[in-house]
Design an enzyme around this catalytic site. Structure first.
Site, mmCIF file in Angstrom:
data_model
loop_
_atom_site.group_PDB
_atom_site.id
_atom_site.type_symbol
_atom_site.label_atom_id
_atom_site.label_comp_id
_atom_site.label_asym_id
_atom_site.label_seq_id
_atom_site.Cartn_x
_atom_site.Cartn_y
_atom_site.Cartn_z
ATOM 1 N N HIS A 1 -3.496 35.683 -12.705
ATOM 2 C CA HIS A 1 -2.894 34.532 -12.950
ATOM 3 C C HIS A 1 -3.111 33.060 -12.281
ATOM 4 C CE1 HIS A 1 0.757 30.623 -13.330
ATOM 5 N NE2 HIS A 1 -0.047 30.568 -12.560
ATOM 6 N N GLU A 2 -3.756 33.309 -11.057
ATOM 7 C CA GLU A 2 -4.778 32.495 -9.831
ATOM 8 C C GLU A 2 -6.018 32.610 -10.524
ATOM 9 O OE1 GLU A 2 -3.590 30.783 -8.452
ATOM 10 O OE2 GLU A 2 -1.162 31.324 -8.409
ATOM 11 N N ASP B 1 3.745 24.436 -13.300
ATOM 12 C CA ASP B 1 2.131 23.920 -14.188
ATOM 13 C C ASP B 1 2.440 23.546 -15.661
ATOM 14 O OD1 ASP B 1 0.520 25.888 -11.963
ATOM 15 O OD2 ASP B 1 0.627 27.536 -13.624
ATOM 16 N N THR C 1 2.677 -0.989 8.950
ATOM 17 C CA THR C 1 3.604 -1.216 10.111
ATOM 18 C C THR C 1 2.565 -0.913 11.661
ATOM 19 O OG1 THR C 1 5.236 -0.087 9.772
ATOM 20 C CG2 THR C 1 5.440 -0.632 12.144
ATOM 21 N N GLY D 1 1.783 5.767 4.500
ATOM 22 C CA GLY D 1 1.154 6.398 5.429
ATOM 23 C C GLY D 1 -0.253 5.615 5.668
ATOM 24 N N GLY E 1 0.753 -1.012 -0.447
ATOM 25 C CA GLY E 1 -0.161 -0.283 0.242
ATOM 26 C C GLY E 1 0.709 1.437 0.060
ATOM 27 N N PRO E 2 0.499 2.515 -0.122
ATOM 28 C CA PRO E 2 1.009 3.674 0.139
ATOM 29 C C PRO E 2 1.504 3.900 0.497
ATOM 30 C CG PRO E 2 -1.763 3.370 -1.297
ATOM 31 C CD PRO E 2 -1.437 2.030 -0.020
#
Length: 621
Positions: A416-417, A494, A201, A197, A194-195
């Protein structure tokens, strides 16, 4: 303390030897009061003031007529004895005491060798009895974790399916005969995939806690050293310890560090890592049914593991531990907020719904950040506002309020945003806007953050193309508003994101009309001189040119689409950019209100002036 004690003992031994060797040399002078020069001694003898002397080699000591003791060193003088006899001096003779001087000379000559032997004995004792075991290279570094605070399945939330698969392992460790009666064979090894986090464990610790058996934990990197054969020796020692403590559970974290494909490295098939893997395979094959040892390993790279490691009889079962869904996230939040005092306005189901894609570690970090923010504000309880602010910090980074930006740069960032936001609102498929800001966060000068409304496990081609258009919206906005020569480096992330997304569409997901549904990537990454080298074995030079041209086409088409949208929606774009300059931060609902021409009510924030600008209120989830 132990090292200091041993050092003190050795120091006292050497000091005692030194004292003993010097006492013998000084014993002759113990009772002497006067030391005479040889010339004075002879004058006193000739004047008949000396009563008695004792001669021992060059040392002469005795008494005068008045009872005074004296000592002198006499050179070789044959006439000295005759002079003493003529003057009625009683002469005694003793053999010269050479014992102490001989011992001292022998000791001095042998001292370097004795010192080396002592140092060697000292370090060998430390290596064998100390916790570090510096000389015990072949000993296993697996740590026996005592269940002082037992972890059980009740402490693991959001992984119900994974817990169900591991319950059989718990039952076997508790009652092995339960399965053997029906001819069943419990898996020798369980691989948690699994990924990062997701709680792999924690799941392994919970299995040991539920079964109440010893838990040995080790990392895959602890096996491999620069010395040949050390890793294999540690594997043998680890399994030997496990069998002595059976029934028990062995946990190897990040097993891909030692379990990669054999023969794929640049060092050939005889390197230390491959020998360690071979020994691990042999030991797992050597398990007997009555040994009651279960091996659990964890990795987030199952694709690089050697096939021999994954075959039945070694790792018989693979348990996939994924990121939790909305219900799992809520359960995980309940576990982490047990010791956190919550205000009445905190709804964990709302927090879970607003955190799609978060892992268990991300949610733990979210709760911790919310608690820290509340403590910073001297609150007695953590509120919903603290959770909102913590989520923004986790998703977008911390605000850099001290960063000074002039009005021109703020204006460029606002347009831009706003370009990203307008493109997001006018493409075919996209996620809703969570928040847009021109306050610098993390490494970005501004940001438009989108969050999906629900958990998503696959993405359509239309959504990928829409995402490319949104990513290129900022660069397109700079070109339209300020001209081609005034574009900045602010769109670098971007462009990188758009390029990587287009590459995945072409080479991995088969979303290119020209290249078709074929995979052109090879995940075998090798390390050479510290650099990762990707082997493009499945791609010819001609195909590589087609791949590059398709990536370029997808990105440039997205750029053209972004320009088209911004030209069509220019009024909305301008209106939103001015609102960003005024309020700095807008939520998704506030952006829609601005585009409808409604007045934004920022009761918790004063509109921004040229000199003083404050942060917008934190939105509701």
């Amino acid at each position: 303390m132990k090292i200091n004690k041993n050092f003190l003992i050795w120091a006292l031994i050497f000091l005692g030897l030194f004292i003993l060797t010097n006492v013998g040399g000084l014993s002759n002078e113990a009772g002497l009061k006067t030391k005479l020069a040889f010339s004075d001694f002879m004058s006193e003898a000739e004047n008949k003031r000396i009563a008695e002397v004792t001669v021992s080699g060059p040392d002469v000591y005795g008494k005068m007529v008045d009872g005074t003791s004296f000592y002198t060193y006499a050179p070789y003088d044959p006439s000295m004895i005759e002079t003493l006899r003529k003057n009625n001096v009683k002469v005694n003779a003793k053999p010269m005491d050479t014992g102490s001087s001989t011992f001292w000379s022998i000791f001095v000559s042998w001292f370097p060798m004795l010192l080396l032997i002592g140092v060697w004995i000292f370090f060998m004792r430390q290596a064998n009895s100390g916790n570090n075991k510096a000389m015990s290279f072949g000993k296993s570094r697996a740590r026996l974790i005592e269940n002082t605070k037992k972890v059980t399945f009740a402490d693991v939330a959001g992984a119900d399916e994974s817990k169900q698969e591991l319950e059989e392992v718990v039952d076997f460790l508790k009652d092995p005969k339960k399965f053997s009666r029906l001819g069943g064979r419990i898996p020798k090894g369980v691989l948690l995939v699994g990924p990062p986090g997701t709680g792999k464990t924690l799941l392994a610790k919970a299995v040991a806690g539920e079964a109440d058996v010893p838990f040995f934990s080790i990392s895959g990197s602890d096996f491999v050293e620069m010395f040949v054969g050390v890793g294999a020796s540690r594997v043998r020692d680890m399994f030997s310890q496990a069998k002595k403590n059976a029934p028990c559970l062995l946990f190897i974290d990040e097993i891909d560090a030692v379990g990669r494909h054999r023969g794929a490295g640049l060092g050939g098939g005889n390197d230390e890592r491959e020998q360690t893997l071979n020994q691990l395979l042999v030991e797992m094959d050597g398990f007997e049914e009555n040994e009651n040892v279960i091996l659990i390993a964890a990795t987030n790279r199952p694709d690089v593991l050697d096939p021999a490691l994954l075959r039945p009889g070694r790792f018989d079962r693979q348990v996939v531990v994924t990121n939790p869904d909305i219900k799992g996230r809520e359960e995980i939040l309940k576990v982490h907020v047990k010791k956190v005092p919550l205000a009445k306005d905190v709804d964990l189901s709302v927090v879970a719904r607003g955190t799609p894609g978060f892992s268990g570690a991300d949610l733990a970090n979210l709760v911790n950040e919310a608690a820290l923010l509340a403590a910073r504000k001297d609150k007695r309880k953590v509120t919903a506002e603290d959770f909102d602010e913590a989520k923004d910090k986790v998703l977008m980074g911390n605000e850099r309020k001290s960063m000074a930006m002039d009005e021109k740069e703020k204006l460029l960032t606002a347009y831009h945003e706003a370009g990203h936001a307008i493109c997001s609102l006018n493409v075919k498929e996209t996620d809703p806007i969570h928040k847009a800001t021109i306050i610098p966060r993390g490494r970005a000068l501004g940001m438009v953050q989108q969050l999906p409304e629900k958990d998503q496990y696959s993405y359509t081609r239309a959504k990928m193309l829409s995402r490319l258009t949104i990513l290129m919206g900022g660069r397109a906005a700079e070109e339209l508003k300020f001209g081609y020569d005034a574009v900045t480096s602010g769109a670098s992330s971007d462009i990188a994101g758009a390029t990587n997304l287009a590459r995945s569409m072409v080479t991995e997901w088969g979303m290119s009309d020209i290249l078709g549904p074929i995979q052109y990537t090879d995940n075998s990454n090798e390390v050479f001189l510290g650099r990762s080298v990707t082997q493009n074995k499945n791609m010819s030079e001609e195909t590589a040119k087609l791949v590059d041209s398709e990536i370029k086409r997808l990105v440039t088409d997205a750029h053209e689409e972004a320009l088209k949208i911004l030209k069509t929606k220019k009024k909305d774009w301008e209106k939103l950019a001015q609102a960003m300059m005024e309020y700095e931060t807008l939520t998704g609902d506030e952006i829609n209100a601005v585009l409808r021409g409604e007045k934004i009510d920022k009761s918790a924030q004063v509109p921004v002036s040229d000199d003083k600008k404050t942060k917008a209120s934190v939105p509701e989830i």
